[in-house]
Every structure is written in C-alpha cells, then in structure tokens.
Design an enzyme around this catalytic site. Structure first.
Site: not given
Length: 896
Positions: A173, A200, A228-231, A234, A327
């Site tokens: 983000g 990380t 964190g985010g979706d990525g 994943n 994000s």
C-alpha cells in the site's frame, strides 16, 4: 495453549477448592458498582446505582433510575489479565439529583483485572472494535478467582490458534505494512498467541520461505498470516501450494481448439489424469520448481524430504489469514471488512471458512515459445486485456503509490485496446449450478442491449447455504482430482473474437471501486469460476459497463457485448504476440494457458455470517425506499418533490413563493421566508442531482454523525436557513430561492464530518470526502453554471461547523446548542430519537423518555460518531464548566 500464571495468583489446587463464583459485586471502571455474573457462555453485569429516596426530578421532569445490563460472550473475549492494585474511577455522574448538586463519585483504589474483547461497530456491523472492561475489588483473592474462571472458559473455546507464522510486507500500500503489524501485535500478545514474524526484504522472499519450509515445521503452526495486500497473499499462497498441492493439469488449448469454431460446442473425452502429467513432463524435461513431473508423482519439486509428513488438502489444521495493508484488499473486503482490527478478531478467535483456489497453467509465454507448463495459483481473480494492461501500466508509476492504479486505469481506458483471442470453457448444465444463481447468466445467452429486469441475487458472505454444502473433496486424496476428472464426456464451448477484457473471478472481489464486486453473486466455495468476456465495443458502451460495476446494485452483465459463464475450467489462446494477465494483482505473461478451480482448497480466517440477498440493499418499490428513510431527510425530500410537482400542475406561480424582502416587509408575505427553500427548480438534470444529494449525503449524515440526534439535525437546517436569509441581504448574494444553497450546505457538513470517506466518479476518479464540495464546484464551473449557490452553502456550512465543533474543541463556549423549543418540537413530532433531549416526549408520540439529567446553560462536548469515540466501557464525561446539556435515550413503547 499454556497460559502463564498471573503474579500473585493462588495455586490451582487452592482455587479449585473454592466455591465457584457465579455472582459478585465489583467496581467497573468509569461506571460504578456492578453485579458481575458468570454465565456458561459469557459475562453479564448489572449497574447497581444507589437511589436518593425516589426517582430523580429536574425542572419538573421525572426520570426513571437507570439500571443497565451489559454482557460480553466468551466467543468475543480474547484475553483476561490481572493488572494489580490501582485506581478504579468512579462514575462521572450517578443520577440527576447528584448532578444538580454538583456531586461526583470519588475514585477508589483496589485490585483490578481487565477483560479484553471485541464488539461490533454500531454503524458498520461487519467491522469490529476493541472493547476493554476493568473490574476491581478490595480482595485480591476474589480478582484472582475471576481471572482463573474466565481463563478456564477461554481454554474451552475451540479452534483458536496458539502459534502463527506471520509475514509482513513493509512496502504494501502506502508503506504501512510494519505500522499495521505494530498496531495489532499487542492483541496477539495478550491472547497468548505465539507469533514468528518475518519482514520480507525483497520480492519473492515470502514465496521462497513458504516453498522451502519443511512440512514438519509448517504443521507446528496453526496458521500463516500475511500483513499486506492481495498480491502479497498470492505470493504466500503460491509458495505454499507449489510444492505441496498434487493435482493433474487441466487440458491444453491445443487438445481441442484446433477443431472448434467460434461459439460452437464440442465433446471432449477427458484423458486419464496420470496421462496428462506424463505428457506434460515429456514435453519439458527442464521444468521450473513449480512444475509437476512424473518422477515425483505429481508432487512438484521441493526440498521436502521423504521423511517429511505429507501435506493433505484441504487442511483442517492450517488456516490462512490476511491483515489488510494493501491498495485494494479485495479478499478481505469480500470475505469481511477492510479493517485490521476486524481481521485480527477473526484470526485470534478462530473464525474461518473455506475458499476456492484457481490453478492457472501457462503453456506458452509467446507465440514462438515451446510448450513449457508453469503453474500459478489465484485466490481472487485472473484477468486479461484491460486488467493486464492496467497492472503493466501501473508498474511504470510505482512512485505514485496506490493512486497509480487510478491513473493507469484512466490511461488504459482512453487507449481502448482490444485483443484477438479464443477462449474455451466447460459448459455446465443449468441444473448443475446452484439454484440461487441466475439462469440467464449461464451459457452466454444473448441479452438485449439494456435490461432493467433484476433477478434476486443471493450474495455470499461466508458459510452460506451454497458454500456449506458438501465439497467435492471427500478425502485427502481428492485434491489430486480436477473438477471434471470423473469418467465420461465433458462438454466444452468456445468463443473467438476481439475482446477488451477477459476475466475469471474466483470470488466476487468487492472493493471500494466496485461495492458489489466484479460478480455480485459469486460464492467463496462453490467450485466455479466466473468467466467474464467483454467483446469489442465503443468507448461509451464500455464506460457504461464500468459505471454499472462501480454502482451499488448495478447490472454490469446486461449488455449484448458481455458474456458471463460459470465454469469449473477454461482455456485461453491469444492471437497476438504479447499477452499479459493479472493474477491477484501480479503481472503474468501467457500466450496460452488453462485454468481450473479447486473447491474449498484452503481455510481462511474470516467472519461467519449468514448469507443475505441483495434485495436487502436495493428496495423493490419506491414505497419501501421512502419508508426506509430517516425522518428529517424524508420530510425534506417529500416537501421538495411536492412543491415542484405542484408547480408543474400549475397550482401556483413560482414567483409567489420566491424570496422578496420588499413583499415580506411591506405586504407581510412571511411565507416567502419558508417556501423559497422548498423550490429547487423545475424537473431537470440539476434538480435530479440536488434530490440525489439529499437522498445520499443528507441520509448519510442523519444515519451517521447525527444518529440519535434528530433535534440537533433539525437545528442544523434551521440555523442554516436563518444564516442564508441573513446572507441573502447582501446585494451580490440576493437570490430568489435558497434551496440549492441549503442542499450544498449538506454537502459541506458531510465532507467535514466524514473527511476520509472514499468518493468515486464512474469508477474512474477517486478522492476523499473532504474534497467533495470543491469537486462539485469545479464541475459546475466546467458546465458554465453559477457558483453563487455553492459559495453561500459553503459559507453557512462552515459557520455551523465552526461554531458547533471547531470552536468548542478549541476551548470556546458551545454557543450553538440546540434550543429547548427544538427538542420540544421533535419530541411532540414523535419521529427519530435524541440522546440528549431535555424534554419528555409527547405521550401521543408513542415514546417515553428515560435517562440522566444534567445542569443547563453549560458547555458540552459535541457528540462524536462511534468511530471517533474511544472503544472502552467509559460513559460520556461532561465538561467541568458550568454544566452540560441533558443526555438520555428515547424508547418505543411497543418495542420488545
């Protein structure tokens, strides 16, 4: 989970010898003496308030003594701790008589213990906030026994994690990953949940860690959490599944597309799964670590030795979690709420559901490439065309942060590129799809250009009827099977042409830009992908489609250039040289690929809520919508609509209700002081926009910041109207009608009360609510409209907000207090509620007042929204000036 004994506690044997405590009188911080009860499912307490002879009376108004009962379930408690000897604050006020005398309960010192839990937000039920309750008693032994009893009950709660592996992305983000974790990590510490935290340091760091960690070590954790985010989620998911998930590949496009023509169906005999693996292995001997091979029996290459225990799917033990710091955060937005505290609530308390996961196999990177299968997994979405171009374009502007997606999306939309491709998918019979799905969405049937008929869609939140049905995985070995690997024939259909975008949604993917998501009725665990094919069309039509996506209750699939198919698997072949896909927010280049979905493959920490219908959000009739409106906004809307309708029926001349001070003072036409606010102009687009402002932002104010403050909301309009009448005496500011300025005042006050709310314009431009008045003024300026109404509204709105909020917060007197006569009018009206009404509601209105009374003619802090108030057990504390306004609640007589 082992819990450390609190310092000074008694030995367990001694505690067990004591009689069980079921009820005890304790002091509750900032509340007073309560009777605390230990129930089988939680704690409850009743306020014990001493009485002075009879009920309190103030200014000839009689108030019933307040006896409040509150409780908290053990399922909402995550920790209890003994905090030693200290101060227990007394209640700020006891009753009306003590307030009038200026007395206040004294603080006391005692031994204390604190119960930590969560509670639902009053305005957003899906959001949870922290709740802390501190109890005290003079006897240390009593506090220790309560702590022991509560801890024993918490130990009985099933499914709560004890040991978690946490990955933190520091740059997610706006670079808030570490800050987000620091804000929630104390919750895990209090809950005695051990966490191994890995921050990380580079791209792919989390993937490498998950791919190389041994199964024995992984099983020692109860879950893997991503901050964190979706990525980023994943990346962790792919590292976990790449070396452990054993399943055959889906068929390659070349297996059948060569013999298929556009929009034709064909029958394919599914090959044996083992043949698929062997064939793929023979085509590429030098595979990447993600690939399955015949030598490892489909297990994938990894450094997990033969002595390591085999990981079975779906895993009942290991769950995944996501604390949002990205994000978009579509995964948590879809499954629950985009809020870190809410996500931690579900993780710590062990609430979870099963999620589908899509396996995507890339066969070729480019047209001239050799067949080299490469496996990736996606938990939310895979998209091509528009979606792939946006993710590629946004990489050029990483310095912009999350705003880069808006900028890149606008650039890609203006380019309006289409791509030649061929897609084949398994044609699922309508009877195989859950009965709650829309039959019109199956098979890509032709639709009219635009249809207003809306079928009721069952929206999946978590553990709905569809997702609770028995999954296809009957045993651990079933994860090797594809969704169509049963013996027999499978019917495939294909579509070929130029596409603006190709999307495959695993879940609905709700987010701030698309409140219903890409597919409103997609389920979390039903074993289907939602294939969305957007064929080439004009800019205007594609924009129309995007506006339907950005609209609550929109119909983005009711266009003839849109195809929507529910399928367990599909294949894709591009006719161009380059093709980039978007897999959960990460770019993935693939000229030819196949995808299949595995039902309920992973366990995910998320809320357990019943499913609901979209009909609960979109009223089926105008009458139902009208009845759902709060009273003040309902009255204003009705008055404005009736006034304009009467004008169109030629019942009056609009000049007879306009503001004319000459006629008011010379001919005593005083009605003009009121009627000029009700006429917003003839039926037109500007008129419709002002009605929508009242319906959206006026209602939002009344249900949000002015919730249970009906009299204050009425006073805001009265003050605004009077200020506009004074301001209109200025020659430059003299209009015939002031309704538009009053409407703009609503916009300004809303922007100050909810400055961080997200506003989107047709899904393309996004900004914070604070800038809404100025954006609307800019639009009026571009359209050539006068800005006088907007300027008047901003001046009056700011004057109200300054006198009612900013000046009192700066230490000044609260001079804009709602007058007593306004409270009386609202009480006699009998609509709405007012938490600080100093009058008894009219008996004819069907309500009766109960609450506390305080001194008049003093200052008071302005009531804040539930999100702005500290989430503790404290009661509102009045100013220590000359007194505060009355507070209380009104209750319907017919309520149970």
């Amino acid at each position: 989970m082992e819990r450390d004994d609190v310092d000074g506690s008694l030995p367990h044997s001694q505690l067990d010898s004591q009689p069980s405590i079921l009820s005890c009188t304790l002091s509750l911080d900032h509340v007073g003496q309560v009777c605390l009860n230990f129930n089988s499912d939680g704690l409850s307490w009743t306020l014990l308030e001493p009485l002075d002879n009879d009920d309190s009376t103030c200014l000839c108004i009689k108030f019933a003594s307040k006896v409040a009962t509150t409780d908290i379930k053990f399922s909402e408690v995550y920790a209890v701790e003994l905090i030693g000897y200290g101060v227990i604050h007394g209640p700020n006020v006891s009753n009306a008589r003590r307030c009038l005398k200026g007395h206040r309960e004294h603080d006391s010192e005692s031994y204390r213990f604190t119960v930590h839990g969560f509670q639902s937000s009053k305005t957003l039920p899906s959001v949870h906030v922290l709740a802390t309750y501190t109890f005290g008693h003079k006897d240390l032994h009593i506090c220790q026994m309560w702590v022991h009893q509560i801890n024993a009950s918490l130990d009985l709660q099933q499914g709560r994690p004890k040991n978690l592996l946490v990955f933190v992305h520091p740059m997610s983000g706006k670079g808030n990953g570490c800050k987000t974790w620091d804000s929630v990590s104390p919750i895990f510490s209090r809950a005695k949940v051990k966490t191994k935290v890995i921050v990380t340091e580079r791209a792919g760091h989390a993937y490498d860690m998950m791919a190389t960690i041994g199964n024995k070590e992984l099983i020692s954790y109860d879950g893997v959490i991503a901050v964190g985010g979706d990525g980023f989620f994943n990346e962790i998911l792919n590292g976990f599944l790449s070396s452990r998930h054993k399943a055959p590949y889906p068929p390659t496009p070349s297996d059948f597309l060569d013999s298929a023509s556009c929009n034709e169906s064909l029958i394919v005999n599914d090959p044996d799964p083992s043949d698929t693996i062997i064939e793929a292995s023979s085509q590429n001997n030098e595979q990447s670590p993600l690939l399955l091979s015949s030598s490892d029996n489909g297990s994938g290459v990894s450094n997990i030795t033969d002595q390591e225990p085999e990981f079975s799917f779906p895993s009942e033990h290991l769950r995944f979690g996501l604390i949002p710091a990205g994000s978009t955060d579509a995964i948590v937005f879809t499954t629950g709420a985009r809020d870190p505290i809410t996500s931690v609530f579900h993780i710590v308390l062990g609430k979870r559901v099963w999620l589908d996961v899509a396996q995507v196999v890339r066969w070729k990177t480019e047209t001239t490439s050799k067949v080299e299968p490469y496996v990736r997994y996606a938990a939310s979405f895979a998209g091509y065309g528009f979606y792939g171009d946006v993710i590629t374009e946004s990489e050029k502007y990483r310095w912009m942060g999350p705003k880069r997606y808006d900028y890149a999306g606008t650039r890609v939309f203006l380019k309006h590129r289409s791509y030649q491709a061929e897609i084949a998918y398994i044609d699922v019979k309508s009877e195989e799809i859950n009965s709650t799905s829309e039959k019109g969405n199956v098979g890509g049937r032709k639709r009219p250009f635009w249809s207003s008929n809306k079928s009721e869609k069952v929206i999946c939140r978590a553990n709905c009827k569809v997702c609770r049905s028995k999954p296809t995985h009957g045993s651990p070995d079933d994860s090797r099977m594809t969704p169509y690997s049963q013996a027999g024939e499978t019917k495939w259909s294909s579509s070929k042409g130029k596409f603006l975008s190709v999307g495959a949604a695993v879940i609905s993917n709700r987010n701030e830009k698309a409140p219903d998501g890409l597919v409103a009725d997609a389920h979390l665990s039903d074993g289907f992908l939602h294939l969305i094919l957007i064929k080439d069309c004009s800019h205007a039509l594609y924009l129309w489609h995007l506006t339907q996506l950005a609209k609550k209750g929109g119909n983005p699939f009711d266009f003839k250039f849109v195809e929507h198919h529910k399928t367990p698997a599909f294949t894709f072949t591009s006719s161009g040289n380059e093709s980039v896909w978007n897999l959960d927010g990460e770019a993935f280049q693939a000229h030819q690929l196949s995808a299949q979905v595995f039902r309920g493959l992973i366990s995910f920490s998320t809320p357990i809520q019943p499913s609901f219908s979209s009909a609960s959000f979109a009223m089926s009739t105008p009458a139902e919508y009208y009845r759902s409106l709060p009273p003040v906004s309902k009255t204003i809307l009705a008055a404005c609509l009736m006034t304009t309708s009467a004008y169109y029926l030629q019942l009056f001349d609009y000049m007879n209700i306009s503001l004319d001070y000459g006629l008011i003072f010379k001919h005593y036409q005083v009605w003009r002081l009121f009627t000029n606010f009700l006429f917003l102009g003839p039926f037109s687009l500007p008129y419709a926009m002002e009605i929508l402002i009242i319906a959206k932002y006026g209602v939002s104010l009344e249900k949000g910041p002015f919730d249970k403050r009906t009299a204050d909301y009425v006073w805001m309009f009265i003050f605004g109207a009077m200020s506009l009448l004074v301001l209109s005496a200025v020659p430059y500011m003299r209009p015939y009608f002031l309704g538009s300025s009053l409407v703009f005042m609503i916009v300004y006050v809303w922007s100050r009360e909810l400055p961080d709310a997200r506003i989107n314009v047709y899904g393309l431009v996004h900004f914070k609510g604070f800038y809404l008045p100025y954006v609307m003024m800019a639009i009026d300026l571009l359209l050539g409209n006068s800005l006088r109404s907007a300027i008047r509204g901003i001046i009056v709105g700011h004057l109200y907000y300054f006198l009612s909020v900013l000046y009192p917060l700066a230490g000044g007197n609260f001079t804009l207090k709602t007058p007593l006569w306004v409270h009386k009018v609202v009480a006699y009206w009998g609509e709405g509620t007012q938490i600080n009404a100093p009058v008894q509601s009219s008996p004819y209105a069907g309500v009766v007042f109960q609450g506390r009374s305080y001194r008049l003619n003093g200052n008071t802090r302005r009531a804040t929204t539930p999100e702005q108030q500290p989430q503790t057990n404290t009661v509102p504390q009045p100013n220590q000036g000359e007194g505060v306004a009355f507070r209380g609640r009104s209750h319907r007589l017919d309520r149970s």
